[in-house]
Design an enzyme around this catalytic site. Sequence first.
Site, short mmCIF file in Angstrom:
data_model
loop_
_atom_site.label_atom_id
_atom_site.label_comp_id
_atom_site.label_asym_id
_atom_site.label_seq_id
_atom_site.Cartn_x
_atom_site.Cartn_y
_atom_site.Cartn_z
N LYS A 30 0.87 -1.18 0.00
CA LYS A 30 0.00 0.00 0.00
C LYS A 30 0.90 1.22 0.00
O LYS A 30 1.80 1.32 0.85
CB LYS A 30 -0.88 -0.03 1.25
CG LYS A 30 -1.87 1.11 1.34
CD LYS A 30 -2.71 1.00 2.60
CE LYS A 30 -2.07 1.59 3.81
NZ LYS A 30 -1.82 3.03 3.82
N LYS A 61 -6.72 8.02 0.34
CA LYS A 61 -8.05 8.24 0.94
C LYS A 61 -8.80 9.31 0.17
O LYS A 61 -9.17 10.37 0.69
CB LYS A 61 -7.94 8.58 2.42
CG LYS A 61 -7.38 7.42 3.22
CD LYS A 61 -7.45 7.64 4.70
CE LYS A 61 -6.78 6.49 5.43
NZ LYS A 61 -5.32 6.37 5.14
N ILE A 65 -14.99 15.09 -5.77
CA ILE A 65 -15.96 14.81 -6.83
C ILE A 65 -15.38 13.77 -7.77
O ILE A 65 -14.16 13.59 -7.85
CB ILE A 65 -16.34 16.10 -7.61
CG1 ILE A 65 -15.09 16.78 -8.16
CG2 ILE A 65 -17.15 17.04 -6.73
CD1 ILE A 65 -15.37 17.90 -9.15
N SER A 115 -8.63 3.66 12.38
CA SER A 115 -8.02 3.01 13.55
C SER A 115 -7.80 3.96 14.73
O SER A 115 -7.59 3.50 15.84
CB SER A 115 -6.68 2.40 13.14
OG SER A 115 -5.82 3.41 12.65
N PRO A 164 -5.54 -1.69 9.13
CA PRO A 164 -4.33 -1.01 9.60
C PRO A 164 -4.37 -0.86 11.12
O PRO A 164 -5.41 -1.11 11.74
CB PRO A 164 -4.45 0.37 8.93
CG PRO A 164 -5.93 0.62 8.87
CD PRO A 164 -6.61 -0.73 8.76
N GLN A 169 0.58 1.20 16.09
CA GLN A 169 -0.61 1.86 16.67
C GLN A 169 -1.24 1.05 17.80
O GLN A 169 -2.30 1.40 18.31
CB GLN A 169 -1.65 2.12 15.58
CG GLN A 169 -1.21 3.13 14.53
CD GLN A 169 -2.29 3.35 13.48
OE1 GLN A 169 -3.44 3.58 13.79
NE2 GLN A 169 -1.89 3.27 12.21
N GLY A 170 -0.63 -0.06 18.15
CA GLY A 170 -1.09 -0.80 19.33
C GLY A 170 -1.81 -2.11 19.05
O GLY A 170 -1.99 -2.91 19.96
N TYR A 173 -0.41 -8.20 16.20
CA TYR A 173 -0.37 -8.95 14.93
C TYR A 173 -1.24 -10.20 15.02
O TYR A 173 -1.18 -10.94 15.99
CB TYR A 173 1.06 -9.37 14.57
CG TYR A 173 2.03 -8.22 14.58
CD1 TYR A 173 1.80 -7.10 13.81
CD2 TYR A 173 3.18 -8.26 15.38
CE1 TYR A 173 2.69 -6.03 13.83
CE2 TYR A 173 4.07 -7.20 15.41
CZ TYR A 173 3.81 -6.09 14.63
OH TYR A 173 4.68 -5.03 14.65
N GLY A 187 3.03 -0.88 8.58
CA GLY A 187 4.00 0.06 8.02
C GLY A 187 5.25 0.18 8.84
O GLY A 187 6.23 -0.55 8.64
#
Length: 213
Positions: A30, A61, A65, A115, A164, A169-170, A173, A187
């Site tokens: 990504k 993201k 339009i 997330s 993600p 971010q805590g 896995y 990432g």
Amino acid sequence: MLKSRVILAMDKPLSYQILKEMENELYGIKIGLPLVLDLGVHKTRELLNDLNVEEIIVDFKLADIGFIMKSVVEKLSFASSFIAHSFIGVKGSLDELKKYLDANSKNLYLVAVMSHEGWSTLFTDYIKNVIREISPKGIVVGGTKLDSITEYRKDFGKMTIISPGMGSQGGSYGDAVCAGANYEIIGRSIYNAENPFAALRTINKIIEDKVMN
Ligand code: 3DU
């Protein structure tokens, strides 16, 4: 058996050599705005062009339009998949983007649940309606919110869920996959590791062990 349940979130350049080493142990890559702003479109394309991964997902993201989103996609035609926000709604926006991506054999993922802590659930019903109407290949549901993964898995059957928030971010896995996600997006824990390939291997093993048990 799946090659891997990991999508590398490449928000920082990694060398071609490292990516080649990792390609057989990744589901996809990504790419985010930080990477493309660093390298430019041309170098990003060169770096990713011949990698043997299932999907190259552009994560800008998109939230605009239809006309503008289509012109962004057009400039990144080396990618297979694109992430857009769902809150922007259908008519004149996501409907046009979906039609364009379908016509060019590209995939759409819609953001369902982010997330971070401040993401509001006030719009959940609206977001689910947009997802139903657009029927994308997949949705993004934060791996820090395992109940949401279970909920969206129940509501959206076999739709692909990518999550993600694992590692840095805590999220732990494997937890997102066990809750119903197809793939975990990772990432910093990989690209900032001293040995990204070794980090990826360890993470793959942790996920597979959790899935088996
Ligand atoms: O925290 P990491 O370094 O593992 O990266 C997570 C990636 O996933 C990053 O590219 C970010 O843009 C993306 N992402 C989220 O972190 C949270 C979301 O809700 C959606 C995407």
